[in-house]
Design an enzyme around this catalytic site. Structure first.
Site, short mmCIF file in Angstrom:
data_model
loop_
_atom_site.label_atom_id
_atom_site.label_comp_id
_atom_site.label_asym_id
_atom_site.label_seq_id
_atom_site.Cartn_x
_atom_site.Cartn_y
_atom_site.Cartn_z
N SER A 85 0.81 -1.22 0.00
CA SER A 85 0.00 0.00 0.00
C SER A 85 0.85 1.27 0.00
O SER A 85 0.37 2.34 -0.36
CB SER A 85 -0.91 0.02 1.23
OG SER A 85 -0.15 0.17 2.41
N LYS A 86 2.11 1.17 0.40
CA LYS A 86 2.96 2.36 0.57
C LYS A 86 3.37 2.93 -0.79
O LYS A 86 3.19 2.29 -1.82
CB LYS A 86 4.19 2.01 1.43
CG LYS A 86 3.84 1.29 2.75
CD LYS A 86 3.21 2.20 3.80
CE LYS A 86 2.50 1.43 4.90
NZ LYS A 86 3.28 1.12 6.07
N THR A 87 3.98 4.12 -0.76
CA THR A 87 4.15 4.82 -2.04
C THR A 87 5.35 4.36 -2.87
O THR A 87 5.45 4.73 -4.04
CB THR A 87 4.20 6.35 -1.85
OG1 THR A 87 5.28 6.67 -0.98
CG2 THR A 87 2.91 6.89 -1.24
#
Ligand SMILES: *Cc1c(COP(=O)(O)O)cnc(C)c1O
Length: 452
Positions: A233-235
């Site tokens: 989910s992180k960028t």
């Protein structure tokens, strides 16, 4: 439809609601009015028609090629080659972040645990951090059998409150783990000053904060070490992965050794450590994410600034407060505080349901602060904690585990947009978010009738 202002909409529509306009000559007009003034949950037309947002994570051809290349190469473990994807990612990530060194791990949680161990923090020691975060923030403190001391947060920034941090320092406090929650900088000026004054280490939990900048530096390079997550989910994602950055060569070597089951770069086994190596497939995905990372980070920042500017006209939602010195965030999450007094006093759940009906899904995010979870009683019952901390300290610890601001944010106020994908969207996408919120604000009288 675009030519009619919102004010005009409101006046004409109330006329419709009041039955002032004759029903036989208003069919087209009424349609417009109802879309603007009847909440979708009450049968009106939803603000957002487009159901799709930019998806996340994104796999372009580069990612696929990179993984295929690693698969074919037979170099699947980082120790198979000094030029494998993991050692290469470490070099490129350090350089992108403006740090001298980087050590990759299998997750953000593993990065944080590695740093706690590498700094020699263990039983009897205390580490101060936020209750409003992922369990991964304190998991490493607990794995080291140290005591996670939780300081309440600020209502507007959702970040660690430095005044409370300072109050909780004891002679056994060794470090602070400030979390850059949502990916935006915490009150680093204050936290760094407190750490300096009390001679404490700072491990930045930058797990959400890739590329964000504070006073000319990237987050993660301001404390002694900075930890990142590369979870899906992180960028900057690769499924599961983590990294540590820092400038202190000795400390970063120690991080490598701890991460590598206690075996140093020369192959000597010298300390206690788990095996937290990132594998080459994860490295392959990450390397292929880097070329687009800056462009995506810029876009999220532009869209976030656009949203924040537009939402100024709605006093009922207050975008996350940013501290002086903030130059950018990661905008992993875009968040606002809900102020129900501006929405006819309806609870957040009603607001969220009505907003979802308009086509905008926001989340209440973390359900409970970490101080509310049962690990607390679990550790207080463990022999190692009873042996390493006095009964008086453990009693006080339990009594002090109260974070009323965090409780209020969790239970009543947080409005969160998963932003990794959506903030890569268009201005129209952003307008939909604002228009849906404004529609609820301008028609707040209808919210009281919403059934949960
Ligand atoms: C995601 C996250 C972690 C943990 O990272 P993982 O890669 O999921 O282990 C830690 N802290 C914060 C603030 C996070 O958002």
């Amino acid at each position: 439809m675009k030519k009619i202002s919102r004010r005009q909409f409101m006046t004409t529509a109330s006329a419709v609601t009041l039955g002032v306009v004759a029903t036989n000559n208003v069919s087209a007009f009424e349609k417009i009015s109802s879309s603007a003034n009847t909440l979708a949950i009450a049968g009106g037309t939803p603000v957002r028609q487009n159901k799709t947002w930019p998806k996340w994570p994104q796999a372009d051809e580069k990612v696929i090629e990179s993984v295929t290349k690693t698969t074919r190469s037979g170099i699947w473990c980082r120790i198979d080659s000094p030029n494998g994807t993991v050692p290469t990612f470490e070099k490129e990530y350090a350089s992108l972040m403006g740090a001298k060194y980087c050590v990759a791990t299998g997750s953000g949680t593993q990065s944080l645990h590695t740093c706690v161990e590498a700094l020699g923090i263990g039983p009897g020691d205390e580490v101060i951090t936020s209750p409003y975060t992922d369990m991964g923030t304190i998991s490493g403190i607990l794995s080291a059998r140290a005591l996670p001391v939780l300081a309440d947060i600020d209502r507007e920034s959702f970040q660690l409150d430095p005044k409370i941090v300072e109050r909780l320092i004891t002679p056994n406090t060794k470090a602070i783990i400030p979390v850059h929650i949502m990916g935006q900088p915490c009150d680093l000026d204050s936290i760094m000053a407190i750490a300096k004054k009390h001679n404490l280490y700072v491990i930045e939990d930058a797990c959400q904060a890739h590329l964000a900048q504070f006073r000319g530096k990237r987050l993660g390079t301001i404390g002694d070490v900075g930890c990142f997550s590369h979870q899906s989910s992180k960028t900057i994602p690769c499924g599961e992965g983590g990294s540590i950055i820092g400038d202190n060569e000795e400390l970063m070597d120690q991080c490598y050794t701890v991460m590598n089951h206690g075996t140093n770069k020369k192959g000597r086994s010298i300390t206690i450590g788990p095996k937290y190596r990132m594998n080459e497939f994860e490295g392959a995905v990450l390397l292929a994410q880097l070329p687009k990372a800056i462009e995506r980070w810029k876009r999220r920042n532009e869209n976030a600034a656009y949203l924040t500017a537009k939402l100024k006209s709605c006093p009922g939602v207050v975008p996350q407060k940013l501290y002086d010195g903030t130059e950018s965030g990661s905008f992993y999450l875009y968040t606002m505080g809900y102020r129900k007094e501006h929405f006819n006093n309806v609870d957040r759940a009603v607001f969220l349901k009505a907003l979802a009906a308009e086509g905008i899904n926001l989340s209440p995010y973390i359900a409970n602060g970490l101080h509310r979870e049962s690990w607390v009683d679990h550790i207080l019952g463990l022999r190692v904690y009873q042996a390493m901390y006095s009964p008086a300290r453990l009693k006080q610890y339990k009594e002090e585990l109260q974070c009323p601001v965090c409780d209020k944010v969790c239970n009543e106020e947080m409005l969160m947009l998963w932003a990794s994908g959506p903030l890569l969207g268009t201005k129209k996408d952003m307008d939909d978010i604002v228009d849906a919120i404004m529609k609820l604000y301008e028609n707040k009288d209808q919210l009281s009738k919403v059934q949960l």
